[in-house]
Design a protein around this motif. Sequence first.
Motif, PDB file in Angstrom:
ATOM      1  N   GLY A  90      32.408  52.658  33.387  1.00 46.19           N
ATOM      2  CA  GLY A  90      33.661  52.285  34.273  1.00 46.19           C
ATOM      3  C   GLY A  90      34.177  50.947  33.701  1.00 46.19           C
ATOM      4  N   ASP A  91      35.693  50.896  34.072  1.00 47.64           N
ATOM      5  CA  ASP A  91      36.211  49.574  33.855  1.00 47.64           C
ATOM      6  C   ASP A  91      35.384  48.142  34.247  1.00 47.64           C
ATOM      7  OD1 ASP A  91      38.023  50.845  32.514  1.00 47.64           O
ATOM      8  OD2 ASP A  91      39.476  50.668  34.264  1.00 47.64           O
ATOM      9  N   ASP A  92      34.477  48.259  35.439  1.00 44.44           N
ATOM     10  CA  ASP A  92      33.764  47.057  35.956  1.00 44.44           C
ATOM     11  C   ASP A  92      32.419  47.108  35.219  1.00 44.44           C
ATOM     12  OD1 ASP A  92      34.983  45.730  38.480  1.00 44.44           O
ATOM     13  OD2 ASP A  92      36.068  47.613  37.785  1.00 44.44           O
TER      14      ASP A  92
ATOM     15  N   GLN B  54      33.167  39.561  36.506  1.00 44.06           N
ATOM     16  CA  GLN B  54      33.904  40.951  35.814  1.00 44.06           C
ATOM     17  C   GLN B  54      35.422  40.165  35.639  1.00 44.06           C
ATOM     18  OE1 GLN B  54      31.240  41.582  38.018  1.00 44.06           O
ATOM     19  NE2 GLN B  54      31.282  43.793  38.326  1.00 44.06           N
ATOM     20  N   ASN B  55      36.029  39.560  36.662  1.00 42.76           N
ATOM     21  CA  ASN B  55      37.322  39.276  36.451  1.00 42.76           C
ATOM     22  C   ASN B  55      37.439  38.163  35.296  1.00 42.76           C
ATOM     23  OD1 ASN B  55      37.753  39.284  40.028  1.00 42.76           O
ATOM     24  ND2 ASN B  55      38.845  40.512  38.688  1.00 42.76           N
ATOM     25  N   SER B  56      36.485  37.170  35.377  1.00 41.66           N
ATOM     26  CA  SER B  56      36.241  36.065  34.475  1.00 41.66           C
ATOM     27  C   SER B  56      36.538  36.842  32.802  1.00 41.66           C
ATOM     28  CB  SER B  56      35.272  35.258  34.463  1.00 41.66           C
ATOM     29  OG  SER B  56      35.387  34.528  35.882  1.00 41.66           O
TER      30      SER B  56
ATOM     31  N   PHE C 176      40.041  45.171  47.217  1.00 41.39           N
ATOM     32  CA  PHE C 176      39.391  45.483  46.180  1.00 41.39           C
ATOM     33  C   PHE C 176      39.434  46.977  46.088  1.00 41.39           C
ATOM     34  CE2 PHE C 176      35.897  45.557  48.856  1.00 41.39           C
ATOM     35  CZ  PHE C 176      35.335  47.029  48.725  1.00 41.39           C
ATOM     36  N   GLY C 177      39.752  47.765  47.185  1.00 42.01           N
ATOM     37  CA  GLY C 177      39.358  49.414  47.012  1.00 42.01           C
ATOM     38  C   GLY C 177      40.556  50.093  46.548  1.00 42.01           C
ATOM     39  N   HIS C 178      41.640  49.256  46.341  1.00 44.49           N
ATOM     40  CA  HIS C 178      42.944  50.012  45.720  1.00 44.49           C
ATOM     41  C   HIS C 178      43.149  49.250  44.517  1.00 44.49           C
ATOM     42  CE1 HIS C 178      45.728  47.230  47.667  1.00 44.49           C
ATOM     43  NE2 HIS C 178      45.045  47.402  48.631  1.00 44.49           N
ATOM     44  N   GLY C 179      42.420  48.487  44.061  1.00 46.68           N
ATOM     45  CA  GLY C 179      42.777  47.619  43.026  1.00 46.68           C
ATOM     46  C   GLY C 179      42.269  47.689  41.761  1.00 46.68           C
ATOM     47  N   SER C 180      42.340  46.785  40.745  1.00 45.67           N
ATOM     48  CA  SER C 180      41.664  47.171  39.238  1.00 45.67           C
ATOM     49  C   SER C 180      41.751  45.704  38.693  1.00 45.67           C
ATOM     50  CB  SER C 180      42.597  47.895  38.502  1.00 45.67           C
ATOM     51  OG  SER C 180      43.898  47.219  38.223  1.00 45.67           O
ATOM     52  N   LEU C 181      40.974  45.686  37.790  1.00 47.20           N
ATOM     53  CA  LEU C 181      40.529  44.349  36.919  1.00 47.20           C
ATOM     54  C   LEU C 181      41.857  44.193  36.291  1.00 47.20           C
ATOM     55  CD1 LEU C 181      37.001  44.702  35.333  1.00 47.20           C
ATOM     56  CD2 LEU C 181      37.570  43.382  37.452  1.00 47.20           C
ATOM     57  N   SER C 182      42.609  44.905  35.891  1.00 49.92           N
ATOM     58  CA  SER C 182      44.009  44.549  35.184  1.00 49.92           C
ATOM     59  C   SER C 182      44.952  44.019  36.090  1.00 49.92           C
ATOM     60  CB  SER C 182      44.480  46.050  34.740  1.00 49.92           C
ATOM     61  OG  SER C 182      43.673  46.517  33.543  1.00 49.92           O
ATOM     62  N   ARG C 183      44.946  44.582  37.534  1.00 49.81           N
ATOM     63  CA  ARG C 183      45.736  43.844  38.188  1.00 49.81           C
ATOM     64  C   ARG C 183      45.090  42.609  38.713  1.00 49.81           C
ATOM     65  NH1 ARG C 183      46.444  46.270  44.184  1.00 49.81           N
ATOM     66  NH2 ARG C 183      44.506  45.336  44.597  1.00 49.81           N
ATOM     67  N   ASP C 184      44.088  42.252  38.910  1.00 50.40           N
ATOM     68  CA  ASP C 184      43.394  41.008  39.125  1.00 50.40           C
ATOM     69  C   ASP C 184      43.800  40.232  37.703  1.00 50.40           C
ATOM     70  OD1 ASP C 184      42.312  42.001  41.363  1.00 50.40           O
ATOM     71  OD2 ASP C 184      40.463  42.259  40.545  1.00 50.40           O
ATOM     72  N   THR C 185      43.777  40.346  36.758  1.00 46.95           N
ATOM     73  CA  THR C 185      44.166  39.646  35.456  1.00 46.95           C
ATOM     74  C   THR C 185      45.480  39.154  35.391  1.00 46.95           C
ATOM     75  OG1 THR C 185      42.263  40.200  34.085  1.00 46.95           O
ATOM     76  CG2 THR C 185      44.213  39.572  32.973  1.00 46.95           C
TER      77      THR C 185
END
Length: 329
Positions: free
Chosen positions: A211-213, A130-132, A92-101
């Motif tokens: 922030g995005d989250d 947040q992901n959902s 998660f430390g180098h990720g983003s919600l966009s990548r998760d989606t």
Amino acid sequence: MKSPPLSPYGVFTGQLFQYSTNPSLIAFESSPRPAQVGRKTAPQSTGNMCILLGGLSDGPIPTPYTKLLEEKCHSMGWSLVQPILSSSYLGFGHGSLSRDTDEIVRLMEYLVCHHSAERFALVGHSTGCQNSVHLLKYGRRDLINRVKAVALQAPVSDRESIALSPGNHAANILHAKSLLSKNEGDEMMPRSAFWAPITASRYLSLFDVDGDDDFFSSDLTGDELHARLGHVGDIGRETGLHLLVAYSKNDEYVPEYVNKDDLLRQLVSAMNGLDHGRDGNIDFDGHRGVARGIMLENSNHNLSTNDNDKEQFIEAFGELLILERLLDS
């Protein structure tokens, strides 16, 4: 030799598979099984897939209620799918919600193509909430139209929770912004900034204002919450989606100054597109809204301290699946 304890969150049987050409993206599906015929049993494809999304540092079996969730899903003809994303564990430390989606969309597409998935449910724990919410807004529309039930368990603010831990958070925000201004958002923050390796961009996403989250902070205005969450109601009214917000009264990641009951009402109202002074479970036409909330009075962040709250949450989620089935009939 002393025997180690049995898997504390339960033992699961099913199929493990890659859902992408990226070999690290795998998922585990446990399906309802038909009655045994002779000596053989086989997974039963129902077309109903519940995807469980954990929080920061989680992977499969992220919560102590995972087995209860599986049992509830199976009893109602749903499979439980537990994915590993690039953001699982310390990713998660180098990720983003966009990548998760993007990766959850790949999983859903795979399940449609190879596991005969027709409908989806989502259960998000902590950052999985947040992901959902992000997935519902930015996911591929044909797949989102298949999502009929969503449960957000412990939708807490990372920005507010960081203040509960020691450290100079204001200085860390300034340092992260400085890196971002130099197009160095992928550079790592100092080891003292956080307990896990984290980039400047992800640090700001999780812990900076707007922030995005930053979906669930208690200091967001009604308009700000609606801008972040209002799409839930729009999608629900269009597709029949229903959503449950489950908040824990003793969540250790929520500051004491936060009025959890008020925040729960505000989150539900923002999703339903309502004024704060009205009942967040009722929409403008006097009917039950897309989103509803429950307060789990005796438990903590991951429901590990009270079995009754685990069961209450799982039963409430089961009611969403019943409602989906009634609407589909």
